[in-house]
Design a protein around this motif. Sequence first.
Motif, short mmCIF file in Angstrom:
data_model
loop_
_atom_site.label_atom_id
_atom_site.label_comp_id
_atom_site.label_asym_id
_atom_site.label_seq_id
_atom_site.Cartn_x
_atom_site.Cartn_y
_atom_site.Cartn_z
N ARG A 269 66.64 74.81 -38.39
CA ARG A 269 66.42 74.42 -36.99
C ARG A 269 65.75 73.06 -36.98
O ARG A 269 64.66 72.88 -37.53
CB ARG A 269 65.57 75.44 -36.24
CG ARG A 269 65.31 75.02 -34.79
CD ARG A 269 64.68 76.12 -33.96
NE ARG A 269 64.40 75.67 -32.62
CZ ARG A 269 65.28 75.53 -31.62
NH1 ARG A 269 66.54 75.83 -31.85
NH2 ARG A 269 64.91 75.11 -30.44
N ASN A 270 66.43 72.08 -36.38
CA ASN A 270 65.94 70.70 -36.30
C ASN A 270 65.57 70.15 -37.67
O ASN A 270 64.57 69.44 -37.83
CB ASN A 270 64.76 70.60 -35.34
CG ASN A 270 65.16 70.92 -33.91
OD1 ASN A 270 66.34 70.99 -33.60
ND2 ASN A 270 64.18 71.13 -33.06
N GLY A 271 66.35 70.50 -38.68
CA GLY A 271 66.16 69.98 -40.03
C GLY A 271 65.23 70.79 -40.90
O GLY A 271 65.13 70.54 -42.10
N GLN A 272 64.58 71.77 -40.32
CA GLN A 272 63.62 72.59 -41.06
C GLN A 272 64.25 73.92 -41.45
O GLN A 272 64.90 74.57 -40.62
CB GLN A 272 62.37 72.84 -40.22
CG GLN A 272 61.24 73.57 -40.93
CD GLN A 272 60.55 72.71 -41.97
OE1 GLN A 272 60.36 71.52 -41.75
NE2 GLN A 272 60.17 73.30 -43.08
N THR A 333 70.78 71.91 -37.46
CA THR A 333 70.53 73.22 -36.86
C THR A 333 71.72 74.12 -37.18
O THR A 333 72.86 73.73 -37.01
CB THR A 333 70.35 73.11 -35.34
OG1 THR A 333 69.13 72.40 -35.06
CG2 THR A 333 70.26 74.49 -34.69
N GLY A 334 71.42 75.33 -37.65
CA GLY A 334 72.48 76.27 -38.04
C GLY A 334 72.58 76.38 -39.54
O GLY A 334 71.57 76.47 -40.23
N GLY A 335 73.82 76.33 -40.05
CA GLY A 335 74.02 76.51 -41.48
C GLY A 335 74.83 75.43 -42.16
O GLY A 335 75.16 75.57 -43.34
N GLY A 336 75.18 74.38 -41.46
CA GLY A 336 75.99 73.34 -42.09
C GLY A 336 76.08 72.11 -41.20
O GLY A 336 75.59 72.09 -40.07
N CYS A 337 76.73 71.08 -41.71
CA CYS A 337 76.89 69.83 -40.98
C CYS A 337 78.15 69.15 -41.51
O CYS A 337 78.89 69.73 -42.30
CB CYS A 337 75.66 68.95 -41.16
SG CYS A 337 75.31 68.52 -42.89
N LEU A 338 78.40 67.94 -41.06
CA LEU A 338 79.52 67.14 -41.58
C LEU A 338 79.01 66.12 -42.58
O LEU A 338 77.95 65.53 -42.40
CB LEU A 338 80.24 66.41 -40.46
CG LEU A 338 81.06 67.21 -39.46
CD1 LEU A 338 81.86 66.27 -38.57
CD2 LEU A 338 81.99 68.19 -40.15
N PHE A 432 65.44 66.48 -24.74
CA PHE A 432 65.23 65.96 -26.09
C PHE A 432 64.40 66.91 -26.96
O PHE A 432 64.53 66.91 -28.17
CB PHE A 432 64.53 64.60 -26.05
CG PHE A 432 65.30 63.56 -25.29
CD1 PHE A 432 66.39 62.94 -25.85
CD2 PHE A 432 64.93 63.21 -24.01
CE1 PHE A 432 67.11 61.99 -25.15
CE2 PHE A 432 65.64 62.26 -23.31
CZ PHE A 432 66.74 61.65 -23.87
N ASP A 433 63.56 67.72 -26.35
CA ASP A 433 62.62 68.52 -27.12
C ASP A 433 63.32 69.50 -28.07
O ASP A 433 62.82 69.81 -29.14
CB ASP A 433 61.69 69.30 -26.19
CG ASP A 433 60.65 68.39 -25.54
OD1 ASP A 433 60.59 67.21 -25.94
OD2 ASP A 433 59.92 68.85 -24.65
N ASP A 434 64.50 70.00 -27.65
CA ASP A 434 65.17 71.01 -28.46
C ASP A 434 65.88 70.42 -29.66
O ASP A 434 66.45 71.15 -30.48
CB ASP A 434 66.17 71.80 -27.61
CG ASP A 434 67.27 70.93 -27.04
OD1 ASP A 434 67.01 69.75 -26.80
OD2 ASP A 434 68.39 71.45 -26.84
#
Length: 482
Positions: A269-272, A333-338, A432-434
Amino acid sequence: MRHAEYRFFHWAGIDTFVYFSHQLVTIPPPVWINSAHLHGTKVLGTLITEWDDGKKVWGEILESDGTVEDFVNDLVAICCHFGFDGYLLNVENNIPPEYVTRLELFVKLIHSRLHSKIPYAEVIWYDSVTKEGKLEWQNELNNLNRPFFNNCDGIFLNYTWKEDNLKKSVENAGARHLDVYVGVDVFGRNCYGGGGFNSCQAVELARKYNLSLALFAPSWVHEYLGSSHFVHLEYAFWQKLWPYLYIHGPARLPFSTTFCQGYGEKLYRNGQVVSDAPWYNLSKQQYQPTVPSCLSDSFVEPILKAGAGCVDAEVLPLITTGCVQHCSQDAFTGGGCLQISRSCSKQKSQRIFVCRFDCEGQILVSLATKTTDKRNPTLNLLLLTEDSEGVCRTLSLVGEETGGGCGDRKCVFPLEQKEVEQLKYCLQEEVFDDVSPSVGSGWKLSHYVLHLRETVVEIAVESCGSHDSVLLGLLRILPLTS
């Protein structure tokens, strides 16, 4: 094995997904419905009867007009309750001749009553039973299965067709040629082209006659070749089909995606990292790119030669050939990215979305990017726009704009942190906070305001820094004014 479950993520290439099993009534699981609907794809359940047991079932259903109506009403209620969009009707048993008229009534009723509740519903008839009640697959649309075709939204042709069957189907369908779905068995059982990575041969021929497609068991990639390199093999399979498909993409603002495929080796979540446990939930899938990764043609050959169970050693050297590919080793956020690579493509930029975002003022574009070498990520986002007169131009969020320019006005405004805070205050909402990156995560959040009175029709990316690749973990487009 971690994240070994099958998942589907090439929604942009299909209009309808049929969730199939050999139970009497198959209700698509909510996670599949959610993922499909997110991408604007319909989901059908399946009604199937087979052999002697199926004949007994229809003996009860077709006993009277009243029992037919009761069964139809129950199927419609199930569809509405669970939120899917219709049924594939798969009758694979003989029907006594005296009951065939009621079977036609059943098809007519379920079609009309579903459409009265769900205007965009679909009822598709599988090419199996004829108007004489015989279980005789025709492999084409003809007079023996036309009564069922006439009473529903389309017909799913059996898989063992020849080219001549396609010609006859076009002639018999007339204006409804796109309601004829040519069956293509990816497992290749007596199917034109032999299935597998050669499924594109059957798809190409069906498109030659301007017919629709019914691709059966695309999970072949996962079931036959295994899960070790599933994402890359799935990209290879769909890349061969893509030239023959009608592609659809997102068409409504606000738009946001973190590119998660609905699974992860960890949960972010947000990189964490918020959980170290592998997970799988298609309801958490985010909007996926509308094009497959740009894999080299040489990627598929070792797969065909190696066969099932022997893929790893042959394919491993080619695994990183995708210009834009899914990455499960990190996420915003989640389980993957591009992961966007800069050295593998013949062209400078790579399209990731076809879309249709009508813009009538200011829009806010936000990106979360990261590099693995701790250098400042530089990713250029390119927006292809079209005005009311069909004039196109390309807007670059990092570099110079091309394709006609903006005249004397500047179109793209990168926002500094102070401007972000001011905009947040003006909006009076926490937009922006999320998405604020966690401290130390390495993710960088960038915001751009664009002044547009055009339609964004394509979105492309290019890695333009000194690094080999950039991770893209968030793309969000928010209308600010209208």
